[in-house]
Design a protein around this motif. Structure first.
Motif, PDB file in Angstrom:
ATOM      1  N   SER A  24       9.868 -44.773  83.520  1.00 51.38           N
ATOM      2  CA  SER A  24       9.701 -43.340  83.797  1.00 51.38           C
ATOM      3  C   SER A  24      10.655 -42.502  82.958  1.00 51.38           C
ATOM      4  O   SER A  24      10.281 -41.430  82.461  1.00 51.38           O
ATOM      5  CB  SER A  24       9.937 -43.059  85.282  1.00 51.38           C
ATOM      6  OG  SER A  24       8.979 -43.721  86.068  1.00 51.38           O
ATOM      7  N   THR A  25      11.883 -42.991  82.793  1.00 56.19           N
ATOM      8  CA  THR A  25      12.866 -42.285  81.969  1.00 56.19           C
ATOM      9  C   THR A  25      12.398 -42.216  80.520  1.00 56.19           C
ATOM     10  O   THR A  25      12.473 -41.168  79.865  1.00 56.19           O
ATOM     11  CB  THR A  25      14.235 -42.978  82.056  1.00 56.19           C
ATOM     12  OG1 THR A  25      14.653 -42.993  83.424  1.00 56.19           O
ATOM     13  CG2 THR A  25      15.273 -42.285  81.202  1.00 56.19           C
ATOM     14  N   PHE A  26      11.892 -43.337  80.016  1.00 58.61           N
ATOM     15  CA  PHE A  26      11.392 -43.377  78.638  1.00 58.61           C
ATOM     16  C   PHE A  26      10.218 -42.408  78.476  1.00 58.61           C
ATOM     17  O   PHE A  26      10.177 -41.610  77.535  1.00 58.61           O
ATOM     18  CB  PHE A  26      10.970 -44.799  78.266  1.00 58.61           C
ATOM     19  CG  PHE A  26      10.549 -44.947  76.835  1.00 58.61           C
ATOM     20  CD1 PHE A  26      11.499 -45.183  75.842  1.00 58.61           C
ATOM     21  CD2 PHE A  26       9.221 -44.853  76.462  1.00 58.61           C
ATOM     22  CE1 PHE A  26      11.119 -45.314  74.510  1.00 58.61           C
ATOM     23  CE2 PHE A  26       8.835 -44.987  75.139  1.00 58.61           C
ATOM     24  CZ  PHE A  26       9.787 -45.218  74.156  1.00 58.61           C
ATOM     25  N   ALA A  27       9.261 -42.469  79.400  1.00 58.31           N
ATOM     26  CA  ALA A  27       8.082 -41.601  79.328  1.00 58.31           C
ATOM     27  C   ALA A  27       8.473 -40.131  79.458  1.00 58.31           C
ATOM     28  O   ALA A  27       7.924 -39.270  78.763  1.00 58.31           O
ATOM     29  CB  ALA A  27       7.085 -41.990  80.415  1.00 58.31           C
ATOM     30  N   THR A  28       9.433 -39.835  80.322  1.00 61.85           N
ATOM     31  CA  THR A  28       9.904 -38.457  80.477  1.00 61.85           C
ATOM     32  C   THR A  28      10.561 -37.968  79.185  1.00 61.85           C
ATOM     33  O   THR A  28      10.322 -36.837  78.745  1.00 61.85           O
ATOM     34  CB  THR A  28      10.895 -38.353  81.657  1.00 61.85           C
ATOM     35  OG1 THR A  28      10.220 -38.757  82.855  1.00 61.85           O
ATOM     36  CG2 THR A  28      11.432 -36.937  81.811  1.00 61.85           C
ATOM     37  N   GLY A  29      11.382 -38.822  78.576  1.00 61.47           N
ATOM     38  CA  GLY A  29      11.999 -38.460  77.297  1.00 61.47           C
ATOM     39  C   GLY A  29      10.964 -38.199  76.225  1.00 61.47           C
ATOM     40  O   GLY A  29      11.074 -37.229  75.459  1.00 61.47           O
ATOM     41  N   LEU A  30       9.944 -39.025  76.177  1.00 61.71           N
ATOM     42  CA  LEU A  30       8.865 -38.838  75.210  1.00 61.71           C
ATOM     43  C   LEU A  30       8.136 -37.522  75.472  1.00 61.71           C
ATOM     44  O   LEU A  30       7.856 -36.755  74.549  1.00 61.71           O
ATOM     45  CB  LEU A  30       7.893 -40.018  75.279  1.00 61.71           C
ATOM     46  CG  LEU A  30       6.716 -40.018  74.326  1.00 61.71           C
ATOM     47  CD1 LEU A  30       7.203 -40.060  72.882  1.00 61.71           C
ATOM     48  CD2 LEU A  30       5.824 -41.210  74.619  1.00 61.71           C
ATOM     49  N   GLY A  31       7.865 -37.260  76.741  1.00 58.60           N
ATOM     50  CA  GLY A  31       7.196 -36.006  77.100  1.00 58.60           C
ATOM     51  C   GLY A  31       8.039 -34.791  76.762  1.00 58.60           C
ATOM     52  O   GLY A  31       7.525 -33.788  76.251  1.00 58.60           O
ATOM     53  N   LEU A  32       9.348 -34.856  77.050  1.00 58.78           N
ATOM     54  CA  LEU A  32      10.243 -33.743  76.719  1.00 58.78           C
ATOM     55  C   LEU A  32      10.309 -33.513  75.213  1.00 58.78           C
ATOM     56  O   LEU A  32      10.340 -32.364  74.742  1.00 58.78           O
ATOM     57  CB  LEU A  32      11.647 -33.998  77.265  1.00 58.78           C
ATOM     58  CG  LEU A  32      11.816 -33.773  78.766  1.00 58.78           C
ATOM     59  CD1 LEU A  32      13.193 -34.268  79.216  1.00 58.78           C
ATOM     60  CD2 LEU A  32      11.622 -32.313  79.119  1.00 58.78           C
ATOM     61  N   PHE A  33      10.342 -34.617  74.466  1.00 62.32           N
ATOM     62  CA  PHE A  33      10.336 -34.471  73.009  1.00 62.32           C
ATOM     63  C   PHE A  33       9.058 -33.768  72.557  1.00 62.32           C
ATOM     64  O   PHE A  33       9.108 -32.815  71.769  1.00 62.32           O
ATOM     65  CB  PHE A  33      10.454 -35.830  72.308  1.00 62.32           C
ATOM     66  CG  PHE A  33      10.064 -35.749  70.863  1.00 62.32           C
ATOM     67  CD1 PHE A  33      10.909 -35.159  69.941  1.00 62.32           C
ATOM     68  CD2 PHE A  33       8.826 -36.211  70.442  1.00 62.32           C
ATOM     69  CE1 PHE A  33      10.531 -35.034  68.612  1.00 62.32           C
ATOM     70  CE2 PHE A  33       8.449 -36.090  69.122  1.00 62.32           C
ATOM     71  CZ  PHE A  33       9.298 -35.505  68.198  1.00 62.32           C
ATOM     72  N   ALA A  34       7.901 -34.225  73.038  1.00 58.10           N
ATOM     73  CA  ALA A  34       6.624 -33.632  72.628  1.00 58.10           C
ATOM     74  C   ALA A  34       6.560 -32.154  73.020  1.00 58.10           C
ATOM     75  O   ALA A  34       6.133 -31.302  72.217  1.00 58.10           O
ATOM     76  CB  ALA A  34       5.462 -34.400  73.254  1.00 58.10           C
ATOM     77  N   TRP A  35       6.996 -31.830  74.222  1.00 58.22           N
ATOM     78  CA  TRP A  35       6.983 -30.447  74.697  1.00 58.22           C
ATOM     79  C   TRP A  35       7.900 -29.563  73.854  1.00 58.22           C
ATOM     80  O   TRP A  35       7.530 -28.477  73.426  1.00 58.22           O
ATOM     81  CB  TRP A  35       7.383 -30.421  76.175  1.00 58.22           C
ATOM     82  CG  TRP A  35       7.416 -29.053  76.778  1.00 58.22           C
ATOM     83  CD1 TRP A  35       6.338 -28.300  77.171  1.00 58.22           C
ATOM     84  CD2 TRP A  35       8.576 -28.278  77.051  1.00 58.22           C
ATOM     85  NE1 TRP A  35       6.778 -27.101  77.681  1.00 58.22           N
ATOM     86  CE2 TRP A  35       8.153 -27.061  77.616  1.00 58.22           C
ATOM     87  CE3 TRP A  35       9.949 -28.501  76.880  1.00 58.22           C
ATOM     88  CZ2 TRP A  35       9.030 -26.069  78.011  1.00 58.22           C
ATOM     89  CZ3 TRP A  35      10.824 -27.507  77.275  1.00 58.22           C
ATOM     90  CH2 TRP A  35      10.364 -26.312  77.828  1.00 58.22           C
ATOM     91  N   THR A  36       9.114 -30.058  73.605  1.00 57.00           N
ATOM     92  CA  THR A  36      10.089 -29.298  72.812  1.00 57.00           C
ATOM     93  C   THR A  36       9.597 -29.130  71.374  1.00 57.00           C
ATOM     94  O   THR A  36       9.702 -28.037  70.803  1.00 57.00           O
ATOM     95  CB  THR A  36      11.458 -29.999  72.830  1.00 57.00           C
ATOM     96  OG1 THR A  36      11.888 -30.130  74.181  1.00 57.00           O
ATOM     97  CG2 THR A  36      12.493 -29.222  72.048  1.00 57.00           C
ATOM     98  N   ALA A  37       9.064 -30.185  70.810  1.00 55.89           N
ATOM     99  CA  ALA A  37       8.557 -30.102  69.433  1.00 55.89           C
ATOM    100  C   ALA A  37       7.435 -29.076  69.340  1.00 55.89           C
ATOM    101  O   ALA A  37       7.394 -28.266  68.401  1.00 55.89           O
ATOM    102  CB  ALA A  37       8.077 -31.475  68.972  1.00 55.89           C
TER     103      ALA A  37
END
Length: 163
Positions: A24-37
């Motif tokens: 979940s932490t990995f997926a959340t980090g990936l999602g935050l990266f995509a959102w921020t980008a």
């Protein structure tokens, strides 16, 4: 230990809840990266040239080994692992300890294969936002990997020469 952990895993119990937290932490980090980008208008590359892929792969390999096997980075693993044995060169073998999330993190930080997904995620995110910086970091890690192979080749050559 939960009933699911007892049924699923070994006698110590597989820390499924801890694994779920890490995933979940990995997926959340990936999602935050995509959102921020997306919010910042980062234009993602259409593809990754073969040379960059080779650099990313070699750098992921080396960074994963540095984090999971190097003596000098053992302070990062120590809260979650215990030393099993020294290995070749500066590498060591650590085993996870504890239960639940602590053991799950111990599994992650003692396994170069497991850690490589996290390292690759960080390097790819950097490559997407700052490709020149990512190439430089990857080139440095790749140089260390090549150096390691040359050190082993040199040591082997010396051993053969000495008989």
């Amino acid at each position: 230990m939960t009933d699911n952990e007892r049924i699923y895993g070994d006698e110590e119990g597989t820390p499924l809840g801890g694994y779920a937290t890490l995933a979940s932490t990995f997926a959340t980090g990936l999602g935050l990266f995509a959102w921020t980008a997306r919010r910042r208008g980062v234009r993602l590359p259409d593809g990754v040239p073969p040379w960059d892929l080779a650099l990313l792969g070699t750098a992921t390999f080396k960074a994963s080994r540095l984090l999971t096997k190097d003596k000098v980075t053992s302070f990062l693993r120590a809260p979650f692992t215990q030393r099993e044995a020294d290995s070749h060169g500066t590498e060591v073998n650590d085993a996870p300890r504890g239960n639940g999330l602590r053991r799950a993190v111990g599994d992650l930080v003692s396994c170069p294969f497991c850690t490589s997904a996290w390292v690759a995620g960080g390097l790819v995110a950097t490559y997407a936002c700052a490709p020149r910086a990512a190439r430089l970091v990857c080139a440095g890690l790749s140089a260390v990997a090549v150096s390691d192979w040359l050190q082993y080749a040199w040591s082997r050559t010396e051993q053969k020469a000495e008989g």
